[in-house]
Write a protein that holds these residues in place. Structure first.
Motif, short mmCIF file in Angstrom:
data_model
loop_
_atom_site.label_atom_id
_atom_site.label_comp_id
_atom_site.label_asym_id
_atom_site.label_seq_id
_atom_site.Cartn_x
_atom_site.Cartn_y
_atom_site.Cartn_z
N ASP A 171 -22.38 32.74 30.53
CA ASP A 171 -22.20 34.01 31.14
C ASP A 171 -21.54 33.84 32.52
O ASP A 171 -20.35 34.54 32.85
CB ASP A 171 -23.30 34.86 31.31
CG ASP A 171 -23.53 35.46 29.67
OD1 ASP A 171 -22.70 35.41 29.09
OD2 ASP A 171 -24.84 35.91 29.75
N TYR A 174 -17.89 32.50 32.14
CA TYR A 174 -17.13 33.55 31.75
C TYR A 174 -16.69 34.39 32.74
O TYR A 174 -15.44 34.76 32.84
CB TYR A 174 -17.83 34.12 30.52
CG TYR A 174 -17.04 35.24 29.89
CD1 TYR A 174 -16.17 34.86 28.76
CD2 TYR A 174 -16.96 36.56 30.45
CE1 TYR A 174 -15.41 35.74 27.95
CE2 TYR A 174 -16.26 37.56 29.91
CZ TYR A 174 -15.33 37.12 28.60
OH TYR A 174 -14.45 38.16 27.96
N ARG A 232 -15.82 37.56 23.09
CA ARG A 232 -17.10 37.22 22.84
C ARG A 232 -17.61 37.05 21.24
O ARG A 232 -17.39 38.35 20.98
CB ARG A 232 -18.20 37.83 23.72
CG ARG A 232 -18.08 37.62 25.05
CD ARG A 232 -18.85 38.60 26.06
NE ARG A 232 -19.09 38.03 27.40
CZ ARG A 232 -19.86 37.42 28.00
NH1 ARG A 232 -20.64 36.89 27.19
NH2 ARG A 232 -19.80 37.28 29.26
N SER A 235 -23.19 34.20 21.34
CA SER A 235 -23.32 33.53 22.60
C SER A 235 -22.21 32.56 22.91
O SER A 235 -21.96 31.83 23.92
CB SER A 235 -24.55 32.52 22.56
OG SER A 235 -24.35 31.44 21.54
N CYS A 237 -18.18 32.29 23.96
CA CYS A 237 -17.07 32.92 24.76
C CYS A 237 -15.53 32.02 24.40
O CYS A 237 -15.62 30.81 24.54
CB CYS A 237 -17.25 33.14 26.14
SG CYS A 237 -18.82 33.78 26.58
N ARG A 268 -19.79 27.62 25.05
CA ARG A 268 -21.04 28.03 24.31
C ARG A 268 -22.21 27.31 25.03
O ARG A 268 -21.96 26.17 25.25
CB ARG A 268 -20.96 27.62 22.76
CG ARG A 268 -20.62 26.06 22.46
CD ARG A 268 -20.56 25.76 21.11
NE ARG A 268 -20.08 26.62 20.22
CZ ARG A 268 -18.70 26.08 19.96
NH1 ARG A 268 -18.43 24.97 20.50
NH2 ARG A 268 -17.76 26.71 19.25
#
Length: 327
Positions: A171, A174, A232, A235, A237, A268
């Motif tokens: 995250d 990302y 997404r 989990s 991206c 990932r």
């Protein structure tokens, strides 16, 4: 002569088993429920069309009516599902979600729909390339495990694949690469500028990137106009892209307009440690101009290794700043 009771009653009737009242009610309830489900599935397409106002020509463009219908359908499904939604309720929800996405696409202009389709094509093509593990040749393999591989594909040419393990959560990466995309020129010396020209919905954008010249000006400055698709899936991206054209960014004086695509970054969580990220970058570029292929191959593979190192430094420094603010 008096008749016996048997003669009066006639032949003995077969005994009907007595089913308890609660059991019968439960049985009837199951029958009604299954019947209702079957009718619901049969009526679902017609109901969606009718509620969305698309069965009648004069209401095809009434977007507000269709949106309200979808909201109403979701509301009714929530009432039906109760505390434990069943599989068929979830199935209907998925279908209504698909309808919602189709309605959103219909609100785009023809040009916007074209960009969305280009982004999705870039993502699908990239996933297809990365899914094929055969034929990759190692270009660079660093001591820390960073690896660049390549192979030649029909109708595309040579593609490069970077595989590294990063210490940050997916995250966080990302957010840096997608949400803070325009700040890339601040930490990656190979990039002068990234500018978002247009956003279409939540997933698609058109960008203009300007690259810096390589040391010794072996490869002069290039610029790219790309459509990007950020997705997404669980989990994992994705950030995929390919070259496109945009009226807001014609070819610039002093830059060679290069082409890319399909390209894709896949992030990932690591299987061993979910706080780390397996980072894969598929790269395919046509730099244009009179540059020997050996030079291009060396420049592109080294650019990928450099990018991974610059990204590590960026995430480490930003993490330090956040920790200092927290104190």
């Amino acid at each position: 002569m008096a008749l016996s009771d048997g003669a009066i009653k006639g032949p003995k009737q077969p005994t009907v088993p007595q089913i308890p009242l609660l059991t019968r009610r439960a049985h009837i309830s199951r029958v009604v429920t299954h019947s209702s489900i079957e009718k619901t599935f049969k009526m679902l397409p017609a109901t969606f069309k009718l509620c969305a106002g698309i069965s009648y020509r004069h209401t095809r463009n009434m977007t507000g009516l269709r949106k309200n219908a979808v909201i109403a359908i979701h509301h009714e499904l929530n009432k039906l599902s109760g505390p434990g939604p069943s599989a068929w309720i979830n199935h209907i929800r998925r279908r209504s979600s698909l309808l919602s996405s189709r309605i959103a696409e219909e609100t785009y202009s023809e040009a916007e729909q074209c960009y969305v389709q280009q982004g999705q094509q870039a993502l699908q093509k990239s996933i297809s390339i990365l899914s094929d593990q055969d034929g990759w040749q190692i270009e660079i393999e660093s001591v820390n495990g960073d690896k660049v591989m390549s192979k030649v594909l029909p109708d595309i040419g040579k593609v490069f694949k970077l595989e590294v393990m990063l210490e940050q959560k997916t995250d966080e990466l990302y957010e840096e690469l997608v949400d803070n995309m325009e700040q890339m020129g601040e930490w990656n010396p190979n990039v002068k500028q990234v500018k978002i020209l247009q956003k279409i919905g939540q997933d698609t954008m058109i960008t203009h990137e300007v690259s810096a010249e390589t040391p010794g000006n072996v490869v002069g400055p290039r610029d790219f106009v790309s459509v990007r698709c950020a997705k997404r899936r669980g989990s994992t991206c994705f950030l995929a892209g390919m070259s496109t054209q945009h009226p807001g960014m014609p070819e610039q004086k002093g830059f060679v307009r290069a082409e890319n695509g399909p390209t894709c970054i896949v992030m990932r969580p690591s299987v061993e440690d979910p706080n780390k990220t397996k980072f894969t970058w598929l790269l395919n570029l046509d730099l244009k101009g009179w540059i020997p292929k050996t030079v291009i191959n060396r420049v592109l593979s080294q650019t990928q290794v450099d990018f991974a190192n610059h990204l590590r430094h960026r995430m480490a420094s930003s993490g330090g700043v956040e920790a200092a603010i927290g104190c």
